[in-house]
Design an enzyme around this catalytic site. Structure first.
Site, PDB file in Angstrom:
ATOM      1  N   GLU A 182     -43.263  57.846  76.089  1.00  0.00           N
ATOM      2  CA  GLU A 182     -43.971  59.110  75.881  1.00  0.00           C
ATOM      3  C   GLU A 182     -44.975  58.932  74.736  1.00  0.00           C
ATOM      4  OE1 GLU A 182     -42.008  62.361  73.850  1.00  0.00           O
ATOM      5  OE2 GLU A 182     -42.744  63.743  75.354  1.00  0.00           O
TER       6      GLU A 182
ATOM      7  N   LYS B  10     -34.885  76.283  62.307  1.00  0.00           N
ATOM      8  CA  LYS B  10     -35.651  75.388  61.433  1.00  0.00           C
ATOM      9  C   LYS B  10     -36.877  74.910  62.213  1.00  0.00           C
ATOM     10  CE  LYS B  10     -36.106  71.175  60.569  1.00  0.00           C
ATOM     11  NZ  LYS B  10     -37.578  71.165  60.354  1.00  0.00           N
TER      12      LYS B  10
ATOM     13  N   GLU C 264     -33.580  69.725  74.549  1.00  0.00           N
ATOM     14  CA  GLU C 264     -34.813  69.659  75.351  1.00  0.00           C
ATOM     15  C   GLU C 264     -35.656  68.560  74.721  1.00  0.00           C
ATOM     16  OE1 GLU C 264     -34.957  71.521  77.880  1.00  0.00           O
ATOM     17  OE2 GLU C 264     -33.945  73.412  77.491  1.00  0.00           O
TER      18      GLU C 264
ATOM     19  N   CYS D   8     -44.473  68.253  76.241  1.00  0.00           N
ATOM     20  CA  CYS D   8     -43.379  67.460  76.796  1.00  0.00           C
ATOM     21  C   CYS D   8     -43.507  67.365  78.315  1.00  0.00           C
ATOM     22  CB  CYS D   8     -42.046  68.086  76.416  1.00  0.00           C
ATOM     23  SG  CYS D   8     -41.956  69.824  76.856  1.00  0.00           S
TER      24      CYS D   8
HETATM   25  P1  NAD Z   1     -39.017  65.437  66.308  1.00  0.00           P
HETATM   26  O1  NAD Z   1     -37.810  64.986  67.034  1.00  0.00           O
HETATM   27  O2  NAD Z   1     -39.660  64.530  65.346  1.00  0.00           O
HETATM   28  O3  NAD Z   1     -38.726  66.779  65.501  1.00  0.00           O
HETATM   29  C1  NAD Z   1     -38.248  67.946  66.137  1.00  0.00           C
HETATM   30  C2  NAD Z   1     -37.544  68.798  65.109  1.00  0.00           C
HETATM   31  O4  NAD Z   1     -36.366  68.121  64.687  1.00  0.00           O
HETATM   32  C3  NAD Z   1     -38.351  69.080  63.836  1.00  0.00           C
HETATM   33  O5  NAD Z   1     -38.101  70.401  63.417  1.00  0.00           O
HETATM   34  C4  NAD Z   1     -37.766  68.078  62.855  1.00  0.00           C
HETATM   35  O6  NAD Z   1     -37.902  68.479  61.524  1.00  0.00           O
HETATM   36  C5  NAD Z   1     -36.315  68.070  63.274  1.00  0.00           C
HETATM   37  N1  NAD Z   1     -35.550  66.880  62.897  1.00  0.00           N
HETATM   38  C6  NAD Z   1     -36.002  65.621  62.684  1.00  0.00           C
HETATM   39  N2  NAD Z   1     -34.975  64.808  62.345  1.00  0.00           N
HETATM   40  C7  NAD Z   1     -33.851  65.566  62.365  1.00  0.00           C
HETATM   41  C8  NAD Z   1     -32.475  65.306  62.142  1.00  0.00           C
HETATM   42  N3  NAD Z   1     -32.048  64.079  61.818  1.00  0.00           N
HETATM   43  N4  NAD Z   1     -31.591  66.311  62.251  1.00  0.00           N
HETATM   44  C9  NAD Z   1     -32.011  67.545  62.599  1.00  0.00           C
HETATM   45  N5  NAD Z   1     -33.300  67.873  62.832  1.00  0.00           N
HETATM   46  C10 NAD Z   1     -34.215  66.882  62.721  1.00  0.00           C
HETATM   47  O7  NAD Z   1     -40.052  65.902  67.440  1.00  0.00           O
HETATM   48  P2  NAD Z   1     -41.530  66.445  67.243  1.00  0.00           P
HETATM   49  O8  NAD Z   1     -42.411  65.279  66.933  1.00  0.00           O
HETATM   50  O9  NAD Z   1     -41.523  67.617  66.329  1.00  0.00           O
HETATM   51  O10 NAD Z   1     -41.848  67.007  68.710  1.00  0.00           O
HETATM   52  C11 NAD Z   1     -42.341  66.199  69.722  1.00  0.00           C
HETATM   53  C12 NAD Z   1     -41.240  65.869  70.708  1.00  0.00           C
HETATM   54  O11 NAD Z   1     -40.663  67.077  71.202  1.00  0.00           O
HETATM   55  C13 NAD Z   1     -41.771  65.156  71.919  1.00  0.00           C
HETATM   56  O12 NAD Z   1     -40.905  64.095  72.245  1.00  0.00           O
HETATM   57  C14 NAD Z   1     -41.740  66.210  72.993  1.00  0.00           C
HETATM   58  O13 NAD Z   1     -41.643  65.734  74.304  1.00  0.00           O
HETATM   59  C15 NAD Z   1     -40.543  67.002  72.614  1.00  0.00           C
HETATM   60  N6  NAD Z   1     -40.590  68.331  73.223  1.00  0.00           N
HETATM   61  C16 NAD Z   1     -39.722  68.613  74.240  1.00  0.00           C
HETATM   62  C17 NAD Z   1     -39.774  69.849  74.862  1.00  0.00           C
HETATM   63  C18 NAD Z   1     -38.835  70.191  75.998  1.00  0.00           C
HETATM   64  O14 NAD Z   1     -38.739  71.360  76.320  1.00  0.00           O
HETATM   65  N7  NAD Z   1     -38.175  69.241  76.610  1.00  0.00           N
HETATM   66  C19 NAD Z   1     -40.684  70.797  74.429  1.00  0.00           C
HETATM   67  C20 NAD Z   1     -41.543  70.477  73.379  1.00  0.00           C
HETATM   68  C21 NAD Z   1     -41.483  69.235  72.777  1.00  0.00           C
END
Ligand code: NAD
Length: 480
Positions: free
Chosen positions: A382, A177, A252, A286
């Protein structure tokens, strides 16, 4: 609406709309216009996707296939990705304003992820342990089952490929997803998997919002593994939901990386990487080095050069080849980053350069901040934008303490020409990855993941194998 592109779900070998026909708008953050629509997945669509992947795992050929045959199928997908590399990059650039050259780089890395894990599962498929008791023990790494993979918007294709590639290479079936902000490139990937001849259900793409699409996937008790990349807050909800099914999770999550410049650093190199670590992808990384610590002895010189380099970044249309820096990925995200920047002055911080764009774009210019209290939200949390907070330090001891004083622990960077110090400090930093005199270099054999609020578990090479398989011990009597 008919002239907009449409990104459906890819389920069971075909692209389909949602059961109830629901869609959502997909924005181009640079033009601030809707350019596509996507299927809005609901619980029924999620259940369909899981049922398809379950069937493909329980009854289909994929988990039972020979390793070479599976590798060949994945290489076929990688070949198709190469053929469509330009389109994949254009989709990510359109969808989130990533400068095109960076999107092309991400596509190359995504292709490599598939090729690497296709070969890795062939070459690292077990160990043998001859025992003194006259037995032989050996290990077997069988696929775990159905994998639910959930990815963010900052590297739309690449983050998804980190999850899909090891999952399917080890014989699992997978539902990905993508983020609702960036459904395009992953949907094209799903179409390419069909074209590559993947059996139906091996790779399903479910589009839609976190809830209900993502949350329905994670809560489904037919799912055997959950791999998630996103924010720490969502990660905690995902883990809690998966726990009710005892489905192992790999998370992650967010970061607030420390970047340390010692007084003996090669300053050209340190400035170059500080700019990359703070402002690449408009800081939406990230792994960003968003807390920069500079030794007092070189502070003034470094800061003059760092600020000048930040101001020299060419800002503009992500499709212009000269552009190094563009807008943030969405209006919502721009508002979040702006709120942090607005708080900086109120908290006593000084913005040396940067701040919000004054032309109404969803753009935050490369922003360098000093004098911010260590308790301020912009220092501790962050931001996920192009905001780098700088502090000076006097000693190694002090900077290690400052760097480790965070609830995150994804990565850190250090710049020094002193070999002993490089090893000593790298070892003391509480982070999943430490880069010495560089940034953003990844060897897929090594562990990748974070400590604390940055995540749970590690992926990469054998670490991915351990997560995406059910390792088994087989003990055989050899001598009677
Ligand atoms: P987010 O947590 O808002 O969303 C990530 C994904 O989770 C999306 O596909 C979203 O639709 C889904 N999601 C949201 N709520 C959910 C739920 N209740 N159940 C299941 N899925 C759900 O994050 P974002 O804004 O898309 O991404 C930014 C974040 O990602 C930042 O905090 C960044 O640091 C992190 N990130 C981490 C890494 C890593 O490797 N550690 C890499 C890239 C991004």
């Amino acid at each position: 609406m008919s002239d907009l592109e449409f990104f459906g779900h890819v389920i069971d070998g075909e692209e389909v709309p949602s059961v109830d026909g629901a869609t959502f708008e997909v924005w181009n953050p640079w033009t601030q216009k809707v350019w596509a629509t996507a299927a809005e997945g609901g619980p029924e669509d999620a259940a369909r996707a899981v049922a398809s992947s379950r069937r493909a795992f329980d009854e289909g050929p994929w988990p039972r296939m020979g390793r070479a045959e599976r590798a060949a199928a994945i290489h076929r997908l990688a070949d198709l990705m190469e053929e469509r590399a330009d389109d994949l990059a254009v989709l990510d650039t359109t969808n989130m304003a990533k400068p095109l050259a960076q999107a092309q780089h991400d596509v190359s890395r995504s292709i490599w992820n598939f090729r690497f894990f296709a070969d890795h599962q062939r070459d690292h498929c077990g160990e043998v342990y001859p025992m003194d008791s006259g037995h032989h023990s050996y290990s077997e790494y069988g696929p775990a089952g159905v994998v639910a993979a959930i990815s963010p918007w900052n590297f739309p294709l690449m983050m998804a490929s980190w999850k899909i590639a090891p999952a399917i290479a080890w014989g699992n079936t997978c539902i990905i997803k993508p983020s609702e902000d960036t459904p395009a490139s992953v949907t094209l990937l799903g179409r390419l998997a069909v074209q590559a001849g993947f059996p139906p259900g091996v790779l399903n793409v479910l589009n839609g919002h976190g809830a209900p699409a993502g949350s329905s996937l994670v809560a489904d008790d037919r799912v055997d593994r959950v791999t998630f990349t996103g924010s720490s807050t969502t990660g905690k909800a995902v883990m809690a939901s998966a726990a009710s099914n005892l489905a192992p999770v790999s998370l992650e999550l967010g970061g607030k990386g420390a970047n340390i410049v010692f007084d003996d650093a090669d300053l050209d190199n340190a400035v170059h990487w500080a700019v990359e670590a703070s402002f690449r992808n408009s800081g939406q990384i990230c792994l960003a080095g968003s807390r920069l610590f500079v030794a007092s002895a070189v502070y003034d010189e470094f800061m003059d050069r760092f600020v000048a380099a930040a101001e020299a970044l060419t800002i503009g249309d992500p499709f212009d080849p000269k552009t190094r820096f563009s807008s943030l990925a969405s209006k919502r995200h721009f508002e979040k980053v702006s709120a942090y920047v607005d708080g900086i002055g109120l908290d006593g911080g000084k913005i040396l350069t940067g701040g919000a764009d004054d032309e109404g774009r969803w753009l935050m210019r490369p922003t360098v901040v000093t004098d911010l209290p260590l308790t301020a939200p912009a220092y501790c949390e962050e931001i996920f934008g192009p905001v780098c907070v700088v502090n000076r330090f006097e000693s190694e001891e002090e900077v290690v303490r400052l760097a480790n004083d965070t609830r995150y622990g994804l990565n850190a960077m250090l710049f020094t020409e002193n070999l002993s110090r490089a090893h000593r400090v790298a070892s003391r930093l509480r982070a999943g990855t430490v880069w010495v005199n560089c940034f953003f270099i990844r060897d897929l054999r090594t562990p990748f993941g974070g400590i604390g609020d940055s995540g749970v578990g590690r992926e990469g090479g054998n670490f991915s194998r351990e997560f995406f398989t059910e390792p088994k011990a087989i003990v055989m009597q050899i001598q009677r």
